[in-house]
Design an enzyme around this catalytic site. Structure first.
Site, PDB file in Angstrom:
ATOM      1  N   ASP A   1       0.895  -1.178  -0.294  1.00 39.10           N
ATOM      2  CA  ASP A   1       0.125   0.356  -0.364  1.00 39.10           C
ATOM      3  C   ASP A   1       1.154   1.459  -0.030  1.00 39.10           C
ATOM      4  O   ASP A   1       2.195   1.198   0.324  1.00 39.10           O
ATOM      5  CB  ASP A   1      -0.962  -0.217   1.556  1.00 39.10           C
ATOM      6  CG  ASP A   1      -2.551   1.283   0.219  1.00 39.10           C
ATOM      7  OD1 ASP A   1      -1.800   1.717  -0.087  1.00 39.10           O
ATOM      8  OD2 ASP A   1      -2.801   0.813   1.224  1.00 39.10           O
TER       9      ASP A   1
HETATM   10  C1  BGC Z   1      -5.093   3.735   0.114  1.00 38.66           C
HETATM   11  C2  BGC Z   1      -5.505   1.807  -1.024  1.00 38.66           C
HETATM   12  C3  BGC Z   1      -4.953   2.809  -2.035  1.00 38.66           C
HETATM   13  C4  BGC Z   1      -3.665   3.565  -2.525  1.00 38.66           C
HETATM   14  C5  BGC Z   1      -3.283   4.241  -3.555  1.00 38.66           C
HETATM   15  C6  BGC Z   1      -3.841   4.145  -0.088  1.00 38.66           C
HETATM   16  O1  BGC Z   1      -3.563   5.391   0.595  1.00 38.66           O
HETATM   17  O2  BGC Z   1      -4.720   2.509   1.551  1.00 38.66           O
HETATM   18  O3  BGC Z   1      -6.523   1.471  -0.666  1.00 38.66           O
HETATM   19  O4  BGC Z   1      -5.781   1.489  -3.910  1.00 38.66           O
HETATM   20  O5  BGC Z   1      -3.661   4.577  -1.297  1.00 38.66           O
HETATM   21  O6  BGC Z   1      -4.652   5.578  -3.830  1.00 38.66           O
END
Ligand code: BGC
Length: 675
Positions: free
Chosen positions: A231
């Site tokens: 993530d």
């Molecule tokens: C979130 C994810 C997301 C990623 C990209 C993160 O902060 O937890 O769910 O896909 O950002 O935007």
């Protein structure tokens, strides 16, 4: 992976240092792709990812709402639409579906997932994977899914985002892993998909560096052949977790654990080569990661067709296809849940004079919900627009909302003017989603005061809720005659709400998450393990002194403008399966669709089991007076559970089978089951 929106790192792409970017601008995507393909040494195309969680331009309901349609075909079609639109915007990789089974409504991200039940979440997972990836060799209009967040992110202590999680092996296997397993079985096992490791630590090991969850379970036992991405900034956060001494250490641990791609930092790029040279990381680990990423890029056809055709870009630049708006509307209509309709105030007559109250009602930008970034204002229909489109005579009073003060004059006029008052209350989009945990999940701001003032007028008041999480509605349920749960339904929200309010559509949605009376009851979920002292009259049982020992509105609950009765539950053991049949009758005066639900309980087992578990459901459309037998063939293999070694066990003994229109009001039959 580079997440910057403005700085697209063209020089790094040219130098072969970037393999993927994030964005939804197809013109920019083509420019960047050209640099990667024509100017970098190896000419490997970029994979371009984006958070297309519940639609891109055609935004449909947030997942917690859409799953409440209990309509797998619908869930597949909306994902299919999202995939097609994504490709038109240069996106070949969707950071979806989000499959975190979530039971604590204080966590803002409950909005993004399919609710509190692992079985429904697994059906949702399969539908979404089919819609996003298809079952085809030609991926031209499909995308690679990025199934997230792996794993147990939703159990963050106290519902506080990013907080620590800990649980038994059996709980992980029985509740949190099943939707991910289902996604893998449905197609995410092939090299068409990816998974995203979650931010949280699980029993002390951050999921970014968790070899047990990534290598042993996901890539090993489940056989997932695609790649795993962190993530955003997840690798660096392992230093903050205190599990890695520095960024290089975090990068090496992550790669060894089975993480293949770095989102948001340069740690893999800056440190892994040296780590290999220093003997800290076998080169095979990186080879494997590269192979996994390249196979997904190959399946997507990026080597043959790296660019989005100009005519596709032009087509979408003009207008949202009508079929997409229609699908968004269908999904929105099917996701609305009627919680209360005292005196059958709903549906209201089309010629009634409506006083529409609340700032959310007129704000078209608030219909889309958390994690929607490709919508255009001109496509969005507010509730005010929707009522007007439906031909209503409506006066609008924007007074009262999740924030801000009440306006005396507007309240007075709203109460005096209309035959009926429609009050739209709830949460702003920014109040749910990531980093939007709340310690108080009652209606924010002065909205209760507003509702109190409106009901004091003596006029019928219809309360429409727009929110991204289950709210604590004990106060509202006691005082207000009508509660219509409309969530954040996407671009067609206003039209969908108007259709239900005027009775063109009979509501059929059900709750995917239990609603508490008060915040302090969280987590509230129907399928909780039993205790030695189930809540009862005696003081010394498992309950609160100051709140009821049950949900206000349980999982699976939702009313209709007609009524349904369940009769004659019959369960037959046919050897390998249980053949379950129940008669559902429309006992009201109009046509309606009911979601018939089947639950079981393993009465005695070697581990404490949930008091109920959903095992099947069917949507049934019935005319007034019509009765239909609804059947479920439940394979006995589905009656087992995972023990604390992660082994699936089937234990002979007493089971209860239930059928009904929600998780509480059910018929039941007990039987002895042998495997
Ligand atoms: C979130 C994810 C997301 C990623 C990209 C993160 O902060 O937890 O769910 O896909 O950002 O935007």
């Amino acid at each position: 992976m580079s997440a910057a929106k403005r700085d697209y790192h063209e020089d790094d792409i040219r130098a072969g240092l970037v393999g993927s970017v994030m964005g939804n601008d197809p013109v920019k995507a083509n420019e960047l792709q050209k640099i990667a393909v024509e100017e970098s040494r190896l000419g490997i195309p970029l994979i371009i990812g984006f958070d297309v969680i519940h639609g891109l331009r055609g935004v449909f309901p947030i997942a917690i709402a859409e799953a409440g349609s209990f309509d797998d075909d619908l869930m597949e079609r909306t994902a299919r639409m999202a995939a097609e639109e994504s490709r038109a915007y240069g996106i070949s990789w969707n950071f979806a579906p989000m499959l975190d089974v979530a039971r604590d409504a204080r966590w803002g991200r409950v909005s993004e997932g399919p609710g509190e039940d692992p079985y429904l979440a697994s059906r949702f997972a399969r539908a979404k994977i089919r819609g996003l990836q298809g079952r085809t060799d030609s991926a031209e209009t499909y995308v690679a899914a990025c199934v997230k967040h792996f794993v147990a992110y939703s159990t963050c202590e106290g519902g506080r985002d990013y907080n620590t999680t800990s649980m038994s092996v059996s709980q992980l296997y029985n509740v949190y892993l099943p939707p991910f397993k289902a996604a893998v079985e449905e197609g995410a096992a092939t090299a068409m998909a990816s998974f995203m490791a979650s931010f949280n630590d699980l029993n002390g090991v951050p999921c970014t560096v968790n070899a047990w969850t990534l290598r042993d379970i996901l890539k090993g036992a489940y056989g997932m052949e695609g790649f795993v991405v962190s993530d955003a900034n997840g690798i660096r956060e392992c230093v903050s977790h205190g599990i890695a001494a520095n960024e290089r250490d975090a990068g090496v641990q992550a790669a060894k654990a089975g993480l293949d791609m770095d989102m948001g930092t340069h740690i893999f790029r800056d440190h892994l080569k040296k780590a290999i040279e220093d003997g800290l990381l076998p080169v095979e680990v990186v080879d494997e990661a590269v192979r996994r990423i390249l196979t997904v890029k190959t399946w997507l056809g990026l080597f043959e067709r790296p660019y989005t055709p100009e005519e596709t870009i032009r087509a979408y630049a003009e207008a949202l296809p009508e079929s997409h708006a229609a699908l968004c509307r269908e999904a929105a209509e099917k996701s609305i849940v009627l919680l209360k309709n005292e005196g059958n105030i709903l549906p209201i007559k089309r010629d009634a004079k409506v006083s529409l109250v609340g700032s959310l009602a007129g704000n078209a930008g608030e219909v889309v919900g958390a994690w929607s970034m490709g919508w255009e204002k001109k496509d969005c229909v507010s509730i005010l627009d929707g009522l007007r489109n439906a031909g209503a005579t409506v006066r609008y009073y924007p007074c009262g909302g999740p924030e801000g003060e009440l306006n005396e004059d507007e309240i007075q006029s709203a109460c005096n003017d209309g035959d009926v008052i429609v009050a739209v209350v709830g949460e702003l989009i920014s109040m749910s989603g990531e980093a939007s945990s709340k310690a108080d999940i009652t209606l924010p701001g002065k909205q209760r005061e507003l509702l109190e003032r409106l009901t004091a007028s003596g006029k019928p008041v219809v309360t429409v809720l727009m929110n991204g999480r289950p709210l604590a509605l004990g106060w509202e349920a006691e005082r207000l005659p009508v509660l219509l749960e409309a969530w954040h339904l996407g671009i067609q929200m206003g039209n969908a709400v108007a259709s239900v309010i005027f009775g063109d559509v009979n509501p059929s949605g059900k709750l995917t998450s239990s609603f508490p009376f008060v915040t302090g009851q969280e987590p509230t979920y129907y399928n909780h393990p039993n205790t030695g002292r189930p809540a009862g009259k005696s003081k010394f049982t498992s309950k609160y002194l100051d709140a009821p020992a049950k949900a206000l509105y349980p999982f699976g609950y939702g009313l209709s403008y007609t009524t349904f009765a369940y009769e004659n539950l019959r369960v037959t053991d046919t050897g390998d399966s249980l053949d379950i049949a129940v008669t559902v009758r429309n006992t009201g005066s109009r046509e309606g669709t009911e979601v018939a639900q089947f639950y079981i309980r393993d009465v005695t087992a070697s581990l404490v089991r949930p008091v109920k578990e959903l095992k099947g459901y069917r949507r049934v459309a019935l005319s007034p007076g019509e009765a239909r037998e609804v059947r479920l063939t439940l394979s006995k293999r589905n009656l087992g559970f995972y023990d604390n070694r992660g082994e699936y066990v089937l234990e002979d003994g007493l089971f209860r089978v239930y059928a009904g229109g929600d998780s509480e009001n059910v018929l039941e039959q007990e039987l002895d089951v042998r495997f």
